[in-house]
Every structure is written in C-alpha cells, then in structure tokens.
Design a protein around this motif. Structure first.
Motif, PDB file in Angstrom:
ATOM      1  N   ASP A 156       0.828  -1.203   0.000  1.00 11.41           N
ATOM      2  CA  ASP A 156       0.000   0.000   0.000  1.00 11.41           C
ATOM      3  C   ASP A 156       0.868   1.262   0.000  1.00 11.41           C
ATOM      4  OD1 ASP A 156      -2.765   1.213   0.529  1.00 11.41           O
ATOM      5  OD2 ASP A 156      -1.554   2.063   2.144  1.00 11.41           O
ATOM      6  N   MET A 157       1.763   1.349   0.953  1.00 10.49           N
ATOM      7  CA  MET A 157       2.618   2.529   1.040  1.00 10.49           C
ATOM      8  C   MET A 157       3.550   2.639  -0.158  1.00 10.49           C
ATOM      9  SD  MET A 157       3.380   5.234   2.736  1.00 10.49           S
ATOM     10  CE  MET A 157       2.766   5.131   4.429  1.00 10.49           C
ATOM     11  N   LEU A 158       4.059   1.521  -0.576  1.00 11.02           N
ATOM     12  CA  LEU A 158       4.969   1.505  -1.712  1.00 11.02           C
ATOM     13  C   LEU A 158       4.283   2.060  -2.959  1.00 11.02           C
ATOM     14  CD1 LEU A 158       7.837   0.806  -2.139  1.00 11.02           C
ATOM     15  CD2 LEU A 158       7.233  -1.626  -2.226  1.00 11.02           C
ATOM     16  N   ALA A 159       3.041   1.700  -3.144  1.00 13.93           N
ATOM     17  CA  ALA A 159       2.298   2.209  -4.301  1.00 13.93           C
ATOM     18  C   ALA A 159       2.129   3.724  -4.204  1.00 13.93           C
ATOM     19  CB  ALA A 159       0.938   1.532  -4.390  1.00 13.93           C
ATOM     20  N   HIS A 160       1.855   4.210  -3.000  1.00 18.50           N
ATOM     21  CA  HIS A 160       1.761   5.666  -2.825  1.00 18.50           C
ATOM     22  C   HIS A 160       3.085   6.334  -3.179  1.00 18.50           C
ATOM     23  CE1 HIS A 160      -2.239   6.148  -1.313  1.00 18.50           C
ATOM     24  NE2 HIS A 160      -2.064   5.345  -0.288  1.00 18.50           N
ATOM     25  N   VAL A 161       4.177   5.730  -2.741  1.00 18.98           N
ATOM     26  CA  VAL A 161       5.487   6.332  -3.001  1.00 18.98           C
ATOM     27  C   VAL A 161       5.765   6.381  -4.496  1.00 18.98           C
ATOM     28  CG1 VAL A 161       7.977   6.019  -2.740  1.00 18.98           C
ATOM     29  CG2 VAL A 161       6.468   5.732  -0.760  1.00 18.98           C
ATOM     30  N   LEU A 162       5.458   5.292  -5.188  1.00 16.91           N
ATOM     31  CA  LEU A 162       5.710   5.283  -6.626  1.00 16.91           C
ATOM     32  C   LEU A 162       4.856   6.330  -7.342  1.00 16.91           C
ATOM     33  CD1 LEU A 162       6.022   1.443  -7.330  1.00 16.91           C
ATOM     34  CD2 LEU A 162       7.836   3.153  -7.281  1.00 16.91           C
ATOM     35  N   LEU A 163       3.604   6.466  -6.909  1.00 18.71           N
ATOM     36  CA  LEU A 163       2.724   7.439  -7.559  1.00 18.71           C
ATOM     37  C   LEU A 163       3.093   8.872  -7.189  1.00 18.71           C
ATOM     38  CD1 LEU A 163      -0.825   5.818  -7.494  1.00 18.71           C
ATOM     39  CD2 LEU A 163       0.596   6.393  -9.469  1.00 18.71           C
ATOM     40  N   ALA A 164       3.678   9.035  -6.014  1.00 16.80           N
ATOM     41  CA  ALA A 164       4.047  10.387  -5.563  1.00 16.80           C
ATOM     42  C   ALA A 164       4.918  11.073  -6.594  1.00 16.80           C
ATOM     43  CB  ALA A 164       4.776  10.313  -4.220  1.00 16.80           C
ATOM     44  N   THR A 165       5.704  10.271  -7.286  1.00 20.84           N
ATOM     45  CA  THR A 165       6.544  10.780  -8.359  1.00 20.84           C
ATOM     46  C   THR A 165       5.803  11.768  -9.249  1.00 20.84           C
ATOM     47  OG1 THR A 165       7.743   8.708  -8.414  1.00 20.84           O
ATOM     48  CG2 THR A 165       7.819  10.051 -10.390  1.00 20.84           C
ATOM     49  N   LEU A 166       4.550  11.450  -9.531  1.00 19.61           N
ATOM     50  CA  LEU A 166       3.811  12.237 -10.507  1.00 19.61           C
ATOM     51  C   LEU A 166       3.241  13.527  -9.927  1.00 19.61           C
ATOM     52  CD1 LEU A 166       1.970   9.246 -12.115  1.00 19.61           C
ATOM     53  CD2 LEU A 166       4.095  10.332 -12.830  1.00 19.61           C
ATOM     54  N   HIS A 167       3.398  13.735  -8.620  1.00 21.03           N
ATOM     55  CA  HIS A 167       2.897  14.968  -8.017  1.00 21.03           C
ATOM     56  C   HIS A 167       4.017  15.954  -7.758  1.00 21.03           C
ATOM     57  CE1 HIS A 167      -1.082  13.557  -7.759  1.00 21.03           C
ATOM     58  NE2 HIS A 167      -0.860  12.646  -6.851  1.00 21.03           N
ATOM     59  N   SER A 168       5.226  15.601  -8.157  1.00 23.36           N
ATOM     60  CA  SER A 168       6.378  16.434  -7.824  1.00 23.36           C
ATOM     61  C   SER A 168       6.656  17.442  -8.934  1.00 23.36           C
ATOM     62  CB  SER A 168       7.586  15.532  -7.604  1.00 23.36           C
ATOM     63  OG  SER A 168       8.769  16.234  -7.886  1.00 23.36           O
ATOM     64  N   GLU A 169       6.703  18.705  -8.559  1.00 21.63           N
ATOM     65  CA  GLU A 169       6.998  19.764  -9.523  1.00 21.63           C
ATOM     66  C   GLU A 169       8.303  19.533 -10.284  1.00 21.63           C
ATOM     67  OE1 GLU A 169       6.116  23.195 -10.502  1.00 21.63           O
ATOM     68  OE2 GLU A 169       4.115  22.372 -10.250  1.00 21.63           O
ATOM     69  N   PRO A 170       9.400  19.290  -9.578  1.00 23.10           N
ATOM     70  CA  PRO A 170      10.657  19.114 -10.313  1.00 23.10           C
ATOM     71  C   PRO A 170      10.578  17.981 -11.325  1.00 23.10           C
ATOM     72  CG  PRO A 170      11.073  19.373  -7.976  1.00 23.10           C
ATOM     73  CD  PRO A 170       9.604  19.240  -8.126  1.00 23.10           C
TER      74      PRO A 170
END
Lengths: 198, 198
Positions: A156-170
């Motif tokens: 569950d957390m791992l999936a959030h971390v991988l998707l977080a990539t797409l919310h990062s401005e840089p």
DNA sequence: CGACAAATGGACCGTCGGTCCAGTAACGTC
DNA sequence: GACGTTACTGGACCGACGGTCCATTTGTCG
C-alpha cells in the motif's frame, strides 16, 4: 463511463466544447493561470454553463482526467499482456509505470491542475479527503501487483510512493523537458531492486 | 542565516510574531484556508506589514520552511554520524531520509503550503522555475550520497523520486495519521534494494 | 404544437493576494 | 535630549477569481 448519462444535445455539445477548450488551454498555459472565465470564453459558452456542468474547477479537471485515463484503464483490465492480465506481476508493473509516465508526459499540466487531491472544504475537520477515482484505481493496481510477488512488503505505502513521483513539480518539469525515459529508467531500477526477476 | 540582516527592533519583533502566528495557524487549519489577512490578524499586525517583510505568501512560507530546515542542515554538514560525515553513504542516506520524514511529519501542512515550487508569474514562458533553497539542498545531499556508492545509477532523478514522496497528498495524510514509520520503513526497503549493505 | 424540464449566460457576490501611501516610531548624530 | 533621516506600519483600496443566482431560451416528448 462515469457520467455519460443522457444529456440534452446542446448540453452534450457544450460539455465536449468545454473539455476541448480546457485541454487546449492546458497545453498553452500553466494551470494556475487558467481561470474558469477563460475556459468558458475559449469554449464559447457562459461561465454559468461551465459550473452547471462540472460543479467546480476541480470537477472540470477531474472529468478531463478521467477521460484521459479511460484508455489505460481498459488496457489493464481487458487488454493484452504485459499491461493486461497474463504477464508476471513484475512485467505488468513495469509496463504500467511506463504507460502512466508516458500518459502524464503527454498531458503535462493536468496532474498539476488537479492540485490538492480534494477541494478544501470550509469544514476544519474533514480529515479523510478521498482521492479522485483515477488515483484510487492506479494505486489499487500497483499495490495489487506488488502484493502478488512480495507479501512481505508494505504494498500500500509503496504504491503511494511510486505514484508520488507524478505529483512532484521538479519531476513534472523534467517530463516537460523530455526526460521521460530517465524517469522510467529510474522507476525500473527501483522496481528491479524490490522484485527480483524470476 | 538567510536574512537575519540588521532589522529594526520593532521590525524584528513583528517578523517573529508573524512567523509564530503562521505556524500556529498551520497546525490548526489546512494551508489553503489560511489567508494573509488571517495571518496578519493572528500576529497582531497589519496586512501591509506582512507583505513588507515577506513579499508574498510564498515568501512567508519559504521563510518558515528555511527556519525549520536549519537544524537539519547543520546536522548533516557539521554534526556527528550517521547524519553527519563519517558514516558510509547508505547509512547516511537512511538517517537523512528518516530525519526528513520526521521533520515533515512534525510540520504537517508546511510542505503543502509551499504548493507549487515557485510562484506562477504572469509571463507565459518562464520554464525553468527554480525550486526553493531547502529543496535544492536536500536534493543535492541525497543525490550526492547515492552517487558515492552507485555511479551507475541516475542519482539526480532518483533523488527527485525519493523527495517526491513528500509532495504527495495521500502520503501527507498518512503522516498526519501517524503512519510515519510505515513510510520510513518503505523508503528503507527501497534504498536497501539499490544500495546493498556492504 | 404545447408544455415542461433542462440548459444557458452574464450580472453579481464574497474573498483573496497584493499595492499604496500617509502617518509613525526607531536609530544615529550632535 | 532634540532632531532629521529612514525604515516600518497598517488599513483602505484594487483587480481577479471561484462560485451563485435567476430570468430567459431551447431541446424533448407526448
């Protein structure tokens, strides 16, 4: 799929006009510079129409997002491997991440336009704050695939971390510069470290 | 450290009053519900004073962020291992990620309040959009540590991916629910997959 | 065709980030 | 301690925006 309910002809026509105008503006300007008035003007309708149809700025962006995500959704549920069922989890995960990154790269400003996952209500509590359906779907898919191969991980957390990539401005900036393959490569390295090739 | 330039006594007093008021509001409300007028009122000053000192909403948040990040900055540059110099890269990276997550968890809304890394100017071009100093510092540190042990990886992108974690709404929500150790554990798993324990 | 619901659009509202400037209070100088 | 300079102060003010309202128009269906 989510709201193609019987719409009056003119309503349907305006709905798609608004959606098209929005994506056109999205390719030209940064999301925050796109006001609802500009959208309405670009679509050739009144502001009231936009709000009547989509409820809010967030609703408009969400509708656009769902439209874009539909193809990918179909591909993973009923399409051929490796995106669809049939391939081993690791291959499906890699294929899915690649597809998502490419999709986001093509629709640069869209994720950013969604901004906070949910509109901030006036109510101070309201802790849960459901994410929008597309995020839920992607997260469910990823965590499911991870769990298939590695029950010992916090999928569950791992999936959030991988998707977080797409919310990062840089990272979105990097995508805009055409560095999509660098991101894909990096995500592959990460997954490879966790899910050894059988 | 960044702007403690000689300030008049009253200006200095008001500066810290505004900063304290802001962090107090940040613990109570979601960032988007905190208007500059509320900040000014809570600090007991006029709105003009807030803008005179910090220039903009973004400037205020950035100043607060830098203040919070100062201790961590000192710890990694001149402090003892494993955060400071002396420990192997892998241990330093794990320690740093743990410290950052704990810091962010303590300052829940702050990262969200920064929102887009840079204020959106009226100029349509303006592609680069520098991130704020704290992000640059963290990113530099992480990518440096990765590069020390694995020259074959894209340390730059990898550092962005790891930091992206902290810009994700669902993950910030998880932190708010006290799931910080789950996140830390997951990040450790990721790093472990990439940087084998020597 | 007629009637009813649905869609329309633009005037309008409250709020917000940011600006302006006249009044005021701290600091260096003598 | 008086004084001039300079920086700080605060609230009125502005333009823009998201969202609401409602009188009017338009499609739909019996």
């Amino acid at each position: 799929m989510t709201e193609p309910e019987r719409l009056r002809a003119d309503a349907m026509r305006n709905r798609t006009a608004i959606l098209r105008a929005t994506e056109e503006l999205l390719t030209r300007y940064h999301p925050q510079q796109i006001s609802m008035e500009k959208v309405a003007a670009a679509a050739g309708v009144g502001k009231g129409t936009v709000f009547h149809r989509f409820g809010s700025r967030h609703g408009l962006m969400r509708a656009l997002m769902q439209e874009r995500a539909q193809d990918l959704e179909i591909a993973i549920t009923t399409g051929p491997p490796p995106l669809g069922q049939g391939a081993p989890p690791r291959a499906r995960l890699l294929a899915f991440l690649t597809a998502v990154v490419e999709m986001v790269a093509r629709n640069k400003g869209l994720l950013a336009a969604l901004g906070p996952a949910a509109p901030v209500t006036a109510v101070p509590e309201q802790e849960p704050r459901e994410a929008h359906p597309v995020y839920r779907s992607w997260h469910g898919h990823i965590s499911h695939l991870i769990h298939q191969q590695r029950q010992d991980l916090d999928a569950d957390m791992l999936a959030h971390v991988l998707l977080a990539t797409l919310h990062s401005e840089p990272i979105l900036n990097a995508l805009e510069r055409g560095d999509g393959d660098r991101l894909i490569h990096t995500l592959h390295d990460l997954v490879a470290g966790l899910m050894p090739d059988p």
